[in-house]
Design a protein around this motif. Structure first.
Motif, mmCIF file in Angstrom:
data_model
loop_
_atom_site.group_PDB
_atom_site.id
_atom_site.type_symbol
_atom_site.label_atom_id
_atom_site.label_comp_id
_atom_site.label_asym_id
_atom_site.label_seq_id
_atom_site.Cartn_x
_atom_site.Cartn_y
_atom_site.Cartn_z
ATOM 1 N N LEU A 93 0.764 -1.176 -0.176
ATOM 2 C CA LEU A 93 -0.183 -0.118 0.087
ATOM 3 C C LEU A 93 1.078 1.279 -0.022
ATOM 4 O O LEU A 93 2.034 1.418 0.755
ATOM 5 N N GLN A 94 0.549 2.310 -0.732
ATOM 6 C CA GLN A 94 1.259 3.650 -0.921
ATOM 7 C C GLN A 94 0.127 4.678 -0.961
ATOM 8 O O GLN A 94 0.079 4.908 -2.110
ATOM 9 N N GLY A 95 -0.499 5.001 -0.059
ATOM 10 C CA GLY A 95 -1.627 5.926 -0.023
ATOM 11 C C GLY A 95 -2.792 5.448 -0.745
ATOM 12 O O GLY A 95 -3.488 4.576 -0.324
ATOM 13 N N ASP A 96 -3.128 6.138 -1.918
ATOM 14 C CA ASP A 96 -4.305 5.741 -2.554
ATOM 15 C C ASP A 96 -4.098 4.802 -3.753
ATOM 16 O O ASP A 96 -4.575 4.480 -4.656
ATOM 17 N N LYS A 97 -2.657 4.075 -3.951
ATOM 18 C CA LYS A 97 -2.303 3.308 -4.902
ATOM 19 C C LYS A 97 -1.753 1.914 -4.213
ATOM 20 O O LYS A 97 -1.439 2.022 -3.065
ATOM 21 N N ALA A 98 -2.036 0.982 -4.714
ATOM 22 C CA ALA A 98 -1.276 -0.192 -4.332
ATOM 23 C C ALA A 98 -0.802 -1.299 -5.506
ATOM 24 O O ALA A 98 -1.214 -1.145 -6.568
ATOM 25 N N THR A 99 0.157 -1.914 -5.102
ATOM 26 C CA THR A 99 0.545 -2.900 -5.898
ATOM 27 C C THR A 99 0.291 -4.538 -5.248
ATOM 28 O O THR A 99 0.467 -4.304 -4.192
ATOM 29 N N ASN A 123 0.473 -9.816 -11.565
ATOM 30 C CA ASN A 123 1.199 -8.560 -10.737
ATOM 31 C C ASN A 123 0.197 -7.351 -11.018
ATOM 32 O O ASN A 123 0.127 -7.106 -12.261
ATOM 33 N N ASN A 124 -0.588 -6.997 -9.899
ATOM 34 C CA ASN A 124 -1.600 -5.805 -10.256
ATOM 35 C C ASN A 124 -1.166 -4.660 -9.754
ATOM 36 O O ASN A 124 -0.623 -4.507 -8.584
ATOM 37 N N ASP A 125 -1.813 -3.459 -10.465
ATOM 38 C CA ASP A 125 -1.788 -2.214 -9.712
ATOM 39 C C ASP A 125 -3.383 -1.916 -9.418
ATOM 40 O O ASP A 125 -4.214 -2.162 -10.216
ATOM 41 N N TYR A 126 -3.434 -1.240 -8.234
ATOM 42 C CA TYR A 126 -4.781 -0.633 -7.816
ATOM 43 C C TYR A 126 -4.870 0.786 -7.556
ATOM 44 O O TYR A 126 -3.760 1.326 -7.015
ATOM 45 N N VAL A 127 -5.897 1.179 -7.518
ATOM 46 C CA VAL A 127 -6.126 2.778 -7.006
ATOM 47 C C VAL A 127 -7.346 2.882 -6.260
ATOM 48 O O VAL A 127 -8.330 2.317 -6.688
ATOM 49 N N ARG A 128 -7.379 3.810 -5.434
ATOM 50 C CA ARG A 128 -8.557 4.063 -4.435
ATOM 51 C C ARG A 128 -9.281 5.184 -5.436
ATOM 52 O O ARG A 128 -8.779 6.057 -6.017
ATOM 53 N N THR A 129 -10.573 4.711 -5.658
ATOM 54 C CA THR A 129 -11.418 5.927 -6.432
ATOM 55 C C THR A 129 -12.340 6.194 -5.434
ATOM 56 O O THR A 129 -12.932 5.677 -4.468
ATOM 57 N N PRO A 130 -13.393 7.222 -5.946
ATOM 58 C CA PRO A 130 -14.596 7.579 -4.990
ATOM 59 C C PRO A 130 -15.566 6.430 -4.817
ATOM 60 O O PRO A 130 -16.203 6.296 -3.649
#
Length: 148
Positions: A93-99, A123-130
């Motif tokens: 986890l890196q704030g509003d992003k993650a791998t 190997n995925n990338d994730y992002v926090r959205t509304p």
């Protein structure tokens, strides 16, 4: 400085949300038992609008929710059974992003053939959205692919 209790709780909630998101992806694209069908029109619940899905070993690289949906419609037509079993998540986890890295065992039948297993990693990338966490990039790395 040590994280506050609120920061620690948020981290745990984010980790669980990302795991749940990955499992939801699998549930959407699984099919073939007890009347279960692939649900390609629900992919916007797990992917960002501009997400990518790729598997270099399969020479697949698509961009955007519509192309991802079209890819799974093609996979749906080729398979009678498709199951995603994820394990061993390593989530950063890196704030509003993650791998995250995942292992996959995926039993399937292709074209009415015998049951086979794909073994792979993601190997995925994730992002926090509304709307919550979403998959931004999904990269499938097969170690063993079924024939057919």
């Amino acid at each position: 400085m040590n994280p506050t209790i609120e920061q620690r709780i948020q981290r745990l909630e984010d980790l669980e949300a990302i795991k749940t998101l990955q499992y939801a992806y699998g549930q959407l694209v699984d099919k073939g038992w007890d009347g279960k069908e692939m649900i390609t029109d629900g992919l916007e619940e797990v992917f960002t609008e501009d997400a990518s899905w790729e598997s270099k070993a399969q020479n697949i690289s698509v961009q955007g929710i519509q192309q991802i949906s079209d890819l799974f419609k093609m996979m749906d037509a080729r398979s009678d059974l498709f199951i995603h079993s994820f394990s061993n998540p390593i989530i950063d986890l890196q704030g509003d992003k993650a791998t995250a890295k995942w292992m996959l065992i995926s039993p399937m039948t292709l074209g009415g053939g015998e049951l086979q297993n794909m073994l792979a990693s993601y190997n995925n990338d994730y992002v926090r959205t509304p709307e919550g966490w979403r998959i931004k990039a999904l990269r499938l790395n097969p170690a063993y692919m079924p024939k057919g």
